[in-house]
Design an enzyme around this catalytic site. Structure first.
Site, short mmCIF file in Angstrom:
data_model
loop_
_atom_site.label_atom_id
_atom_site.label_comp_id
_atom_site.label_asym_id
_atom_site.label_seq_id
_atom_site.Cartn_x
_atom_site.Cartn_y
_atom_site.Cartn_z
N HIS A 85 0.81 -1.21 0.00
CA HIS A 85 0.00 0.00 0.00
C HIS A 85 0.85 1.26 0.00
O HIS A 85 0.43 2.29 -0.53
CB HIS A 85 -0.97 -0.01 1.18
CG HIS A 85 -2.05 -1.02 1.03
ND1 HIS A 85 -2.84 -1.44 2.08
CD2 HIS A 85 -2.49 -1.73 -0.05
CE1 HIS A 85 -3.70 -2.34 1.66
NE2 HIS A 85 -3.50 -2.53 0.37
N HIS B 149 -4.04 -6.33 -10.95
CA HIS B 149 -2.75 -5.75 -10.59
C HIS B 149 -1.70 -6.03 -11.66
O HIS B 149 -0.93 -5.13 -12.04
CB HIS B 149 -2.26 -6.30 -9.25
CG HIS B 149 -2.99 -5.77 -8.06
ND1 HIS B 149 -2.79 -4.50 -7.57
CD2 HIS B 149 -3.91 -6.34 -7.25
CE1 HIS B 149 -3.56 -4.31 -6.51
NE2 HIS B 149 -4.25 -5.40 -6.30
#
Length: 406
Positions: free
Chosen positions: A246, A380
């Site tokens: 993150h 992703h």
């Protein structure tokens, strides 16, 4: 070897990922793929996967893949008319079983963010009814998720009473920023930028006040809960500690937000000029191979020590995305070297065959399934393969349109 010289390999991998993902279509949306690329019926049809895959197929259509428009259309149609859309609540269920029966559980803002992302990408790709989906998704966002006083989103609501869960999460807000940037890219409504900026400002402050290790979990007053889930540290969505991936994802989003705001003449926090690079470097310093093996660990504690040593594929993908984005805005060629390291690690440990990426590895870089199983979606990895060819824009769809030859 520079990132330019590996570009053909990344382009080919993007096409292979799309081909692999095409097997995920279900009657209710898109399913969770197992290790062999078959839909896993035990997982039902999940909102976050359906939203992500609709987004991916919209990008595939923009890339010129003729198979992707029907799939993106299917995604938009099922999100509007399928069993995931709970019309009596004007919201979306997080999951339905294979027969369309609603699964137990709350309504979740994280999952809803991918409806907006899918709709915005589909709208730019010319997918039928995408505008209706975006309008519906933004209306639900306004009614259920946006907390104007806090300038953040709430995390979850009871499906029946709509009571708000007291938990607040950075992850849901991160993907909300992604969704708002995509909505801005599709509509040019600066309200979305102003809200994304409010979220990001608070996150930047949380970074700085915790030695640039982002707390993921908060209470109703946005006080950090540093011990949250200490007893289940490898949770898929709410792990204990700070999630290295993150830091990387936020660094990219912060640059995208800053660029978009500057293009509109809007102010952004001064910290957004320095935090993205700092967080990227801190992720490499503390997250890459701290246990002696290459690869990013999943989580760290707030002293920078590894907690969960598993390597998640999505973290590597976000490292590529962050490096490519920072290279674009800084013109620093050292980021090319990082991309090469990340790509070579992916080829060595993650990619079993073209388009098929291992979801999780253990601390020795061997296949594992402690947190994840199968190969749920391509979101992703696809974005990581595409980003090096794109200018820094609010979203991948706007980037693909901008990069098209005139």
């Amino acid at each position: 070897m520079t990132s330019d010289s590996i570009r053909p390999l990344l382009d080919a991998e993007a096409r292979a990922l799309l081909d692999f993902g095409k097997q995920s279509r279900t009657e209710a949306g898109f399913g969770w793929l197992d290790d062999d690329g078959e839909v896993d019926p035990c997982q039902g049809t999940q909102l976050w996967i359906t939203g992500r895959m609709t987004h991916c197929f919209a990008l595939g259509h923009l890339l010129g893949d003729e198979d992707c428009l029907p799939l993106a259309t299917h995604g938009v149609t099922t999100l509007l008319d399928g069993p995931l859309h709970c019309t009596d609540r004007n919201a979306w269920l997080s999951r339905v079983e294979t027969d369309g029966t609603p699964a137990d559980g709350p309504l979740v803002s994280y999952d809803h963010s991918f409806v907006i992302l899918a709709a915005a990408s589909a709208l730019l790709a010319g997918v039928p009814r995408a505008a209706d989906l975006l309008d519906t998704g933004l209306t639900t966002f306004e009614r259920l998720w946006w907390d104007e006083e806090a300038g953040m989103v709430v995390d979850a609501r009871d499906r029946h009473t709509l009571a708000i869960d007291p938990y607040r999460g950075a992850n849901a807000n991160m993907h909300t920023v992604e969704a708002l940037l995509a909505a801005y890219g599709a509509t040019r409504d600066t309200l979305h930028l102003r809200r994304a900026s409010r979220i990001t400002r608070r996150i930047a402050e949380a970074f700085a006040s915790h030695s640039f290790r982002l707390p993921e979990h908060f209470d109703e007053s946005w006080t950090a809960l540093l011990d949250y889930n200490r007893d289940i540290p490898a949770d898929a969505f709410r792990p204990f500690g700070s999630t290295v991936g993150h830091w990387l994802e936020w660094s990219r989003l912060m640059v995208q937000l800053r660029q978009a705001c500057e293009s509109e003449g809007m102010d952004t926090p001064a910290s957004l000029t320095v935090i993205p690079q700092h967080m990227y470097r801190r992720a490499l310093q503390e997250g890459w191979g701290p246990d002696g093996e290459p690869g990013f660990v999943y989580t760290l504690d707030f002293e920078g020590r590894p907690v969960v040593h598993q390597r998640m594929y999505w973290v590597l993908c976000e490292a590529i995305g962050a490096a490519e984005t920072l290279r674009r805005v800084s013109e620093d060629p050292s980021y090319d070297l990082d991309v090469n390291v990340f790509w070579n690690w992916a080829r060595t440990y993650l990619i079993e065959r073209p388009g098929q990426w291992r979801e999780e590895l253990d601390a020795a870089n061997q296949p594992a399934c402690g947190t994840w199983s199968g190969k749920p979606d391509i979101y992703h990895a696809l974005q990581a393969m595409l980003i090096g060819t794109l200018p820094v824009t609010p979203s991948f769809a706007t980037g693909l349109l901008t990069a098209r030859p005139s």
